[in-house]
Design a protein around this motif. Structure first.
Motif, PDB file in Angstrom:
ATOM      1  N   MET A  38       0.830  -1.210   0.000  1.00  0.00           N
ATOM      2  CA  MET A  38       0.000   0.000   0.000  1.00  0.00           C
ATOM      3  C   MET A  38       0.864   1.259   0.000  1.00  0.00           C
ATOM      4  O   MET A  38       0.552   2.230  -0.695  1.00  0.00           O
ATOM      5  N   MET A  39       1.956   1.249   0.765  1.00  0.00           N
ATOM      6  CA  MET A  39       2.844   2.413   0.780  1.00  0.00           C
ATOM      7  C   MET A  39       3.526   2.589  -0.577  1.00  0.00           C
ATOM      8  O   MET A  39       3.728   3.711  -1.034  1.00  0.00           O
ATOM      9  N   ARG A  40       3.857   1.485  -1.216  1.00  0.00           N
ATOM     10  CA  ARG A  40       4.421   1.575  -2.567  1.00  0.00           C
ATOM     11  C   ARG A  40       3.385   2.207  -3.498  1.00  0.00           C
ATOM     12  O   ARG A  40       3.715   3.037  -4.345  1.00  0.00           O
ATOM     13  N   GLY A  41       2.109   1.829  -3.299  1.00  0.00           N
ATOM     14  CA  GLY A  41       1.034   2.435  -4.083  1.00  0.00           C
ATOM     15  C   GLY A  41       0.920   3.927  -3.846  1.00  0.00           C
ATOM     16  O   GLY A  41       0.697   4.701  -4.783  1.00  0.00           O
ATOM     17  N   VAL A  42       1.071   4.347  -2.599  1.00  0.00           N
ATOM     18  CA  VAL A  42       1.036   5.781  -2.285  1.00  0.00           C
ATOM     19  C   VAL A  42       2.179   6.498  -3.002  1.00  0.00           C
ATOM     20  O   VAL A  42       1.991   7.575  -3.582  1.00  0.00           O
ATOM     21  N   GLY A  43       3.368   5.894  -2.979  1.00  0.00           N
ATOM     22  CA  GLY A  43       4.499   6.496  -3.679  1.00  0.00           C
ATOM     23  C   GLY A  43       4.231   6.631  -5.173  1.00  0.00           C
ATOM     24  O   GLY A  43       4.522   7.665  -5.784  1.00  0.00           O
TER      25      GLY A  43
END
Length: 96
Positions: A38-43
């Motif tokens: 999910m954090m990779r998605g935010v990035g």
């Protein structure tokens, strides 16, 4: 600030999301791996926002549209993270 400056600012703010994602992946619990994705998605959303700001240039209507879309998607990801953590806590509480 012109479109290029705004785009650069958005691109730079994606770095912490990728760093957090890498740190979570090292822990390798199922929840951490889910949150890392999910954090990779935010990035990636932030990098997409940088591209959107480049596209918007100096057009204030386009800048507003990109900013609203980015706010919607990033906050949606935050809600998804809260739900993932809540589900994991509930699962652990119930002993599954």
């Amino acid at each position: 600030m012109d479109g290029l400056g705004i785009a650069l600012a958005f691109a730079l703010t994606s770095a912490p999301a990728f760093l957090i994602s890498a740190a979570l992946r090292r822990r390798a619990t199922p929840l951490d791996l889910r949150l890392a994705g999910m954090m990779r998605g935010v990035g990636l959303l932030l990098l997409g926002g940088a591209g959107g700001m480049l596209w918007a240039g100096g057009d204030s209507a386009r800048v507003l549209a990109v900013a609203l879309a980015l706010a919607l998607f990033v906050n949606g990801m935050a809600v998804a993270m809260f739900v993932a953590v809540a589900r994991e806590r509930r699962r652990q509480r119930n002993g599954r």
